[in-house]
Scaffold this motif. Structure first.
Motif, PDB file in Angstrom:
ATOM      1  N   LEU A  78       1.020  -1.039  -0.140  1.00  0.00           N
ATOM      2  CA  LEU A  78       0.085  -0.022  -0.072  1.00  0.00           C
ATOM      3  C   LEU A  78       0.856   1.086   0.101  1.00  0.00           C
ATOM      4  O   LEU A  78       1.926   1.229   0.453  1.00  0.00           O
ATOM      5  CB  LEU A  78      -1.030  -0.050   1.114  1.00  0.00           C
ATOM      6  N   PRO A  79       0.382   2.499  -0.489  1.00  0.00           N
ATOM      7  CA  PRO A  79       1.198   3.531  -0.503  1.00  0.00           C
ATOM      8  C   PRO A  79       1.339   4.204   0.470  1.00  0.00           C
ATOM      9  O   PRO A  79       0.723   4.085   1.558  1.00  0.00           O
ATOM     10  CB  PRO A  79       0.236   4.539  -1.323  1.00  0.00           C
ATOM     11  N   MET A  80       2.720   4.991   0.692  1.00  0.00           N
ATOM     12  CA  MET A  80       2.810   5.775   1.650  1.00  0.00           C
ATOM     13  C   MET A  80       3.341   6.998   1.299  1.00  0.00           C
ATOM     14  O   MET A  80       4.074   6.897   0.326  1.00  0.00           O
ATOM     15  CB  MET A  80       3.705   5.107   2.726  1.00  0.00           C
ATOM     16  N   ASN A  81       2.888   8.188   1.867  1.00  0.00           N
ATOM     17  CA  ASN A  81       3.547   9.320   1.354  1.00  0.00           C
ATOM     18  C   ASN A  81       4.440   9.921   2.478  1.00  0.00           C
ATOM     19  O   ASN A  81       4.346   9.753   3.586  1.00  0.00           O
ATOM     20  CB  ASN A  81       2.461  10.512   1.378  1.00  0.00           C
ATOM     21  N   LEU A  82       5.677  10.211   1.919  1.00  0.00           N
ATOM     22  CA  LEU A  82       6.909  10.636   3.130  1.00  0.00           C
ATOM     23  C   LEU A  82       7.460  12.041   2.590  1.00  0.00           C
ATOM     24  O   LEU A  82       7.657  12.365   1.523  1.00  0.00           O
ATOM     25  CB  LEU A  82       8.064   9.555   2.837  1.00  0.00           C
ATOM     26  N   ASP A  83       7.048  12.702   3.679  1.00  0.00           N
ATOM     27  CA  ASP A  83       7.658  14.308   3.565  1.00  0.00           C
ATOM     28  C   ASP A  83       8.851  14.240   4.275  1.00  0.00           C
ATOM     29  O   ASP A  83       9.263  14.001   5.226  1.00  0.00           O
ATOM     30  CB  ASP A  83       6.602  15.142   4.404  1.00  0.00           C
ATOM     31  N   VAL A  84       9.966  14.617   3.467  1.00  0.00           N
ATOM     32  CA  VAL A  84      11.300  14.486   3.793  1.00  0.00           C
ATOM     33  C   VAL A  84      11.980  15.780   3.864  1.00  0.00           C
ATOM     34  O   VAL A  84      11.732  16.839   3.225  1.00  0.00           O
ATOM     35  CB  VAL A  84      12.231  14.125   2.568  1.00  0.00           C
ATOM     36  N   ALA A  85      12.791  15.767   4.922  1.00  0.00           N
ATOM     37  CA  ALA A  85      13.502  17.291   5.010  1.00  0.00           C
ATOM     38  C   ALA A  85      14.796  16.670   5.682  1.00  0.00           C
ATOM     39  O   ALA A  85      15.207  15.966   6.291  1.00  0.00           O
ATOM     40  CB  ALA A  85      12.870  17.927   6.533  1.00  0.00           C
ATOM     41  N   ILE A  86      16.003  17.344   4.815  1.00  0.00           N
ATOM     42  CA  ILE A  86      17.365  17.028   4.696  1.00  0.00           C
ATOM     43  C   ILE A  86      18.132  18.244   5.469  1.00  0.00           C
ATOM     44  O   ILE A  86      17.973  19.324   4.997  1.00  0.00           O
ATOM     45  CB  ILE A  86      17.708  16.545   3.529  1.00  0.00           C
ATOM     46  N   GLY A  87      19.185  17.983   6.389  1.00  0.00           N
ATOM     47  CA  GLY A  87      19.767  18.956   6.826  1.00  0.00           C
ATOM     48  C   GLY A  87      21.380  18.609   6.613  1.00  0.00           C
ATOM     49  O   GLY A  87      21.731  17.285   6.747  1.00  0.00           O
ATOM     50  N   TYR A  88      22.085  19.671   6.142  1.00  0.00           N
ATOM     51  CA  TYR A  88      23.678  19.460   6.336  1.00  0.00           C
ATOM     52  C   TYR A  88      24.357  20.455   6.549  1.00  0.00           C
ATOM     53  O   TYR A  88      23.990  21.754   6.455  1.00  0.00           O
ATOM     54  CB  TYR A  88      24.028  18.687   4.990  1.00  0.00           C
ATOM     55  N   VAL A  89      25.725  20.468   6.763  1.00  0.00           N
ATOM     56  CA  VAL A  89      26.721  21.335   6.974  1.00  0.00           C
ATOM     57  C   VAL A  89      27.632  21.710   5.946  1.00  0.00           C
ATOM     58  O   VAL A  89      28.648  20.535   5.847  1.00  0.00           O
ATOM     59  CB  VAL A  89      27.129  21.278   8.258  1.00  0.00           C
ATOM     60  N   PRO A  90      27.393  22.386   5.009  1.00  0.00           N
ATOM     61  CA  PRO A  90      28.643  22.503   3.817  1.00  0.00           C
ATOM     62  C   PRO A  90      29.985  22.773   4.432  1.00  0.00           C
ATOM     63  O   PRO A  90      29.930  23.487   5.295  1.00  0.00           O
ATOM     64  CB  PRO A  90      27.832  23.516   3.098  1.00  0.00           C
ATOM     65  N   ARG A 147       8.267  12.365   7.686  1.00  0.00           N
ATOM     66  CA  ARG A 147       7.106  12.178   8.301  1.00  0.00           C
ATOM     67  C   ARG A 147       6.445  11.384   7.270  1.00  0.00           C
ATOM     68  O   ARG A 147       6.054  11.826   6.194  1.00  0.00           O
ATOM     69  CB  ARG A 147       6.497  13.544   8.668  1.00  0.00           C
ATOM     70  N   GLY A 148       5.694  10.408   7.746  1.00  0.00           N
ATOM     71  CA  GLY A 148       4.849   9.436   6.793  1.00  0.00           C
ATOM     72  C   GLY A 148       3.293   9.234   7.096  1.00  0.00           C
ATOM     73  O   GLY A 148       3.273   9.111   8.191  1.00  0.00           O
ATOM     74  N   THR A 149       2.665   9.320   5.961  1.00  0.00           N
ATOM     75  CA  THR A 149       1.316   8.770   6.092  1.00  0.00           C
ATOM     76  C   THR A 149       1.332   7.503   5.356  1.00  0.00           C
ATOM     77  O   THR A 149       1.709   7.304   4.251  1.00  0.00           O
ATOM     78  CB  THR A 149       0.386   9.882   5.204  1.00  0.00           C
ATOM     79  N   HIS A 150       0.855   6.505   6.066  1.00  0.00           N
ATOM     80  CA  HIS A 150       0.754   5.287   5.791  1.00  0.00           C
ATOM     81  C   HIS A 150      -0.573   4.569   5.275  1.00  0.00           C
ATOM     82  O   HIS A 150      -1.245   4.525   6.316  1.00  0.00           O
ATOM     83  CB  HIS A 150       1.485   4.074   6.745  1.00  0.00           C
TER      84      HIS A 150
END
Length: 193
Positions: free
Chosen positions: A84-96, A145-148
């Motif tokens: 079944l589908p899951m919608n994944l809201d993604v945030a990525i952080g990094y230090v260049p 953050r996922g909605t499953h």
């Protein structure tokens, strides 16, 4: 983890027709006659996303210690336990450190790992692993953050349930201020959604 192999669309279409018959439908009736082929084409497209160009990094020598957060990336994946589908809201952080990564590449990496049977926890780790390799640093954090649908449309049917995962590496693990800054920026829009 290796990407899935090519999809046998002819066999998938045949199996979808068999599934429709097994649940009491007539796969030849109007409205369903082209459904097996459409479903097979969807599976082929899902498991065969556009090839991602090599992530591009740009020299930027005057950056040191700056937090960069890329958020609002929404990808679809499939739960490997229920298909079944899951919608994944993604945030990525990094230090260049001496270079920055092209912003669109963050979304492409997320799409690459979403386009397969997945679990959210593994997806979060895989995205963090790939970003760390590309930027050549462990100073990476990924929040998802996922909605499953396997939880909201079946089983307990809790439509408002969300699953949040966090993979923090390098300075995001050792520096509580940096970690809190990332979480505040990464999850801000989740509070209103």
């Amino acid at each position: 983890m290796v990407s899935p192999g090519p999809v046998d669309t002819e066999r998938v279409a045949d199996l979808v027709g068999q599934l429709l018959a097994a649940i009491g439908e007539d796969p030849g009736r109007e409205g369903l006659s082209d459904t097996p082929a459409r479903v097979a084409a969807w599976w082929r497209g899902f498991f065969s996303p556009e090839p991602s160009a090599a992530p591009t990094c740009f020299p930027e020598q005057h950056l040191s210690g700056q937090l960069v957060v890329i958020g609002g990336m929404s990808v679809w994946s499939l739960c490997e336990h229920h298909l079944l589908p899951m919608n994944l809201d993604v945030a990525i952080g990094y230090v260049p450190d001496g270079e920055v990564m092209g912003l669109s590449k963050f979304g492409r990496i997320a799409q690459q790992y979403a386009g397969r049977l997945q679990v959210q926890e593994r997806f979060t780790r895989q995205v963090a692993d790939e970003i760390a390799v590309v930027i050549g640093s462990t100073d990476v954090a990924v929040a998802v953050r996922g909605t499953h649908l396997c939880m909201s449309a079946r089983g307990v049917r809790m439509e408002a349930a969300r699953t949040t995962t966090l993979q923090a590496r390098g300075r995001f693990e050792s520096d509580p201020v940096l970690s809190q800054q990332f979480l505040a920026l990464a999850t801000d829009r989740w509070r209103v959604a």
